[in-house]
Design a protein around this motif. Structure first.
Motif, PDB file in Angstrom:
ATOM      1  N   MET A   1       0.852  -1.200   0.000  1.00 53.28           N
ATOM      2  CA  MET A   1       0.000   0.000   0.000  1.00 53.28           C
ATOM      3  C   MET A   1       0.880   1.239   0.000  1.00 53.28           C
ATOM      4  O   MET A   1       1.923   1.269   0.633  1.00 53.28           O
ATOM      5  CB  MET A   1      -0.949  -0.064   1.215  1.00 53.28           C
ATOM      6  CG  MET A   1      -0.699   0.989   2.245  1.00 53.28           C
ATOM      7  SD  MET A   1      -1.570   0.845   3.802  1.00 53.28           S
ATOM      8  CE  MET A   1      -3.090   0.067   3.400  1.00 53.28           C
ATOM      9  N   ALA A   2       0.460   2.206  -0.745  1.00 55.68           N
ATOM     10  CA  ALA A   2       1.219   3.470  -0.743  1.00 55.68           C
ATOM     11  C   ALA A   2       1.044   4.133   0.622  1.00 55.68           C
ATOM     12  O   ALA A   2      -0.076   4.421   1.024  1.00 55.68           O
ATOM     13  CB  ALA A   2       0.695   4.384  -1.831  1.00 55.68           C
ATOM     14  N   PHE A   3       2.112   4.301   1.289  1.00 58.92           N
ATOM     15  CA  PHE A   3       2.008   4.858   2.634  1.00 58.92           C
ATOM     16  C   PHE A   3       3.187   5.781   2.897  1.00 58.92           C
ATOM     17  O   PHE A   3       4.332   5.360   2.911  1.00 58.92           O
ATOM     18  CB  PHE A   3       1.983   3.732   3.663  1.00 58.92           C
ATOM     19  CG  PHE A   3       1.773   4.229   5.041  1.00 58.92           C
ATOM     20  CD1 PHE A   3       0.505   4.556   5.472  1.00 58.92           C
ATOM     21  CD2 PHE A   3       2.830   4.413   5.894  1.00 58.92           C
ATOM     22  CE1 PHE A   3       0.297   5.058   6.737  1.00 58.92           C
ATOM     23  CE2 PHE A   3       2.633   4.910   7.162  1.00 58.92           C
ATOM     24  CZ  PHE A   3       1.356   5.224   7.582  1.00 58.92           C
ATOM     25  N   ILE A   4       2.905   7.056   3.065  1.00 56.42           N
ATOM     26  CA  ILE A   4       3.969   8.056   3.197  1.00 56.42           C
ATOM     27  C   ILE A   4       3.792   8.831   4.494  1.00 56.42           C
ATOM     28  O   ILE A   4       2.678   9.227   4.828  1.00 56.42           O
ATOM     29  CB  ILE A   4       3.914   9.048   2.013  1.00 56.42           C
ATOM     30  CG1 ILE A   4       4.123   8.300   0.694  1.00 56.42           C
ATOM     31  CG2 ILE A   4       4.942  10.166   2.167  1.00 56.42           C
ATOM     32  CD1 ILE A   4       3.667   9.078  -0.519  1.00 56.42           C
ATOM     33  N   GLY A  86       0.259   7.153  20.498  1.00 59.25           N
ATOM     34  CA  GLY A  86      -0.789   8.147  20.307  1.00 59.25           C
ATOM     35  C   GLY A  86      -0.816   8.716  18.902  1.00 59.25           C
ATOM     36  O   GLY A  86       0.228   9.044  18.341  1.00 59.25           O
ATOM     37  N   ILE A  87      -2.036   8.803  18.344  1.00 65.61           N
ATOM     38  CA  ILE A  87      -2.247   9.416  17.028  1.00 65.61           C
ATOM     39  C   ILE A  87      -3.196  10.601  17.224  1.00 65.61           C
ATOM     40  O   ILE A  87      -4.330  10.411  17.672  1.00 65.61           O
ATOM     41  CB  ILE A  87      -2.907   8.422  16.043  1.00 65.61           C
ATOM     42  CG1 ILE A  87      -2.030   7.195  15.830  1.00 65.61           C
ATOM     43  CG2 ILE A  87      -3.225   9.121  14.721  1.00 65.61           C
ATOM     44  CD1 ILE A  87      -2.703   6.100  14.993  1.00 65.61           C
ATOM     45  N   CYS A  88      -2.738  11.791  16.883  1.00 67.98           N
ATOM     46  CA  CYS A  88      -3.583  12.969  17.052  1.00 67.98           C
ATOM     47  C   CYS A  88      -4.058  13.498  15.705  1.00 67.98           C
ATOM     48  O   CYS A  88      -3.288  13.579  14.753  1.00 67.98           O
ATOM     49  CB  CYS A  88      -2.818  14.062  17.784  1.00 67.98           C
ATOM     50  SG  CYS A  88      -3.834  15.528  18.073  1.00 67.98           S
ATOM     51  N   LEU A 109      -2.893   4.600   8.414  1.00 66.43           N
ATOM     52  CA  LEU A 109      -1.888   4.555   9.472  1.00 66.43           C
ATOM     53  C   LEU A 109      -2.177   3.387  10.428  1.00 66.43           C
ATOM     54  O   LEU A 109      -1.263   2.659  10.843  1.00 66.43           O
ATOM     55  CB  LEU A 109      -1.889   5.896  10.209  1.00 66.43           C
ATOM     56  CG  LEU A 109      -0.948   6.093  11.387  1.00 66.43           C
ATOM     57  CD1 LEU A 109       0.494   5.797  11.000  1.00 66.43           C
ATOM     58  CD2 LEU A 109      -1.073   7.529  11.919  1.00 66.43           C
ATOM     59  N   LEU A 110      -3.443   3.188  10.747  1.00 71.05           N
ATOM     60  CA  LEU A 110      -3.814   2.081  11.642  1.00 71.05           C
ATOM     61  C   LEU A 110      -3.478   0.727  11.003  1.00 71.05           C
ATOM     62  O   LEU A 110      -2.929  -0.154  11.673  1.00 71.05           O
ATOM     63  CB  LEU A 110      -5.310   2.153  11.990  1.00 71.05           C
ATOM     64  CG  LEU A 110      -5.694   3.300  12.926  1.00 71.05           C
ATOM     65  CD1 LEU A 110      -7.217   3.415  13.021  1.00 71.05           C
ATOM     66  CD2 LEU A 110      -5.090   3.113  14.307  1.00 71.05           C
ATOM     67  N   VAL A 111      -3.773   0.575   9.716  1.00 75.13           N
ATOM     68  CA  VAL A 111      -3.444  -0.680   9.031  1.00 75.13           C
ATOM     69  C   VAL A 111      -1.936  -0.898   9.063  1.00 75.13           C
ATOM     70  O   VAL A 111      -1.444  -1.989   9.372  1.00 75.13           O
ATOM     71  CB  VAL A 111      -3.959  -0.674   7.566  1.00 75.13           C
ATOM     72  CG1 VAL A 111      -3.397  -1.869   6.790  1.00 75.13           C
ATOM     73  CG2 VAL A 111      -5.487  -0.705   7.532  1.00 75.13           C
ATOM     74  N   TYR A 151     -11.798   1.603   4.963  1.00 72.51           N
ATOM     75  CA  TYR A 151     -11.515   3.006   4.617  1.00 72.51           C
ATOM     76  C   TYR A 151     -10.080   3.181   4.119  1.00 72.51           C
ATOM     77  O   TYR A 151      -9.782   4.090   3.357  1.00 72.51           O
ATOM     78  CB  TYR A 151     -11.760   3.929   5.801  1.00 72.51           C
ATOM     79  CG  TYR A 151     -13.211   4.045   6.189  1.00 72.51           C
ATOM     80  CD1 TYR A 151     -14.182   4.328   5.226  1.00 72.51           C
ATOM     81  CD2 TYR A 151     -13.620   3.874   7.506  1.00 72.51           C
ATOM     82  CE1 TYR A 151     -15.522   4.429   5.583  1.00 72.51           C
ATOM     83  CE2 TYR A 151     -14.956   3.971   7.875  1.00 72.51           C
ATOM     84  CZ  TYR A 151     -15.896   4.248   6.898  1.00 72.51           C
ATOM     85  OH  TYR A 151     -17.210   4.345   7.251  1.00 72.51           O
ATOM     86  N   ALA A 152      -9.169   2.312   4.580  1.00 67.47           N
ATOM     87  CA  ALA A 152      -7.766   2.438   4.158  1.00 67.47           C
ATOM     88  C   ALA A 152      -7.614   2.077   2.686  1.00 67.47           C
ATOM     89  O   ALA A 152      -6.605   2.388   2.069  1.00 67.47           O
ATOM     90  CB  ALA A 152      -6.884   1.537   5.008  1.00 67.47           C
ATOM     91  N   GLY A 153      -8.602   1.443   2.123  1.00 67.14           N
ATOM     92  CA  GLY A 153      -8.528   1.089   0.703  1.00 67.14           C
ATOM     93  C   GLY A 153      -8.590  -0.407   0.462  1.00 67.14           C
ATOM     94  O   GLY A 153      -8.642  -0.858  -0.667  1.00 67.14           O
TER      95      GLY A 153
END
Ligand SMILES: [Zn+2]
Length: 207
Positions: A1-4, A86-88, A109-111, A151-153
């Motif tokens: 997955m494209a993740f940046i 933590g994720i804000c 991000l969670l995936v 939702y992540a795709g």
């Protein structure tokens, strides 16, 4: 997955402590409609903390910034920083509605975190493990907890045999029957779902 992710060159005040466990991934909002990762860092330094207390900060447009290094303790949920990351989210979700781009970024991000680092960490809102209203009543907390993969795709990463064996080892450690895992090499999500579903009560993180 494209993740940046974007990694600012943070300057920490003092030495960051190592984190012992990662039982929770905690979701927060900034309680500010518009703010940058840099501003959050300044706010937290003015509290006397080492710097930005979150491990990730997600802007409304979906840009993901790294904060504290993954293996270090954060400063985001009183009494639970030793066992959580933590994720804000930028925004004030007591009243605002989360933009789709931000929601998708948080889910990706969670995936990423679940699949690569913390398959057994429980996703919770700050208010579920601390006395707080965070992340606000409009934050799509239950929706994200239940549907983040969609939702992540929906991409499914391939798992290598070595990774699979590590997971099986983990299942063994927690005392489960692993026969149901046979034939599932290559389907990381299925393996993780199996592990999540079959973890004995005593091994589950408590709230
Ligand atoms: Zn919070």
């Amino acid at each position: 997955m494209a993740f940046i992710t974007i990694s600012p060159d943070w300057h920490w005040n003092g030495t960051l402590a190592q984190r012992a466990y990662t039982d929770y991934i905690v979701l927060h909002h900034a309680e500010a409609s518009t703010c940058t990762a840099r501003q959050v860092d300044e706010w937290h330094k003015s509290n006397g903390w080492s710097g930005i207390g979150y491990h990730f900060f997600v802007r409304k447009d979906g840009r993901i910034y790294r904060g504290r290094p993954l293996d270090k303790q954060g400063a985001h949920v009183s009494g639970m920083n030793n066992c959580s990351i933590g994720i804000c989210a930028e925004g004030k979700y007591s009243t605002e509605t989360m933009p789709d781009a931000q929601k998708k970024a948080i889910c990706q991000l969670l995936v990423y975190l679940k699949d690569n680092y913390y398959p057994n960490a429980k996703i919770v809102g700050h208010k579920e493990i601390g006395s707080s209203d965070c992340p606000g009543r409009n934050y799509p907390l239950e929706d994200i907890k239940q549907n983040y993969r969609a939702y992540a795709g929906g991409e499914v990463d391939e798992v290598t045999k070595a990774e699979f064996e590590k997971l099986v080892e983990r299942v063994n450690e927690i005392g489960n029957d692993i026969t149901a895992l046979e034939g599932k090499v290559g389907k990381k999500n299925e393996v993780y779902n199996y592990i999540d579903k079959n973890m004995p009560e005593w091994a589950k993180p408590t709230i």
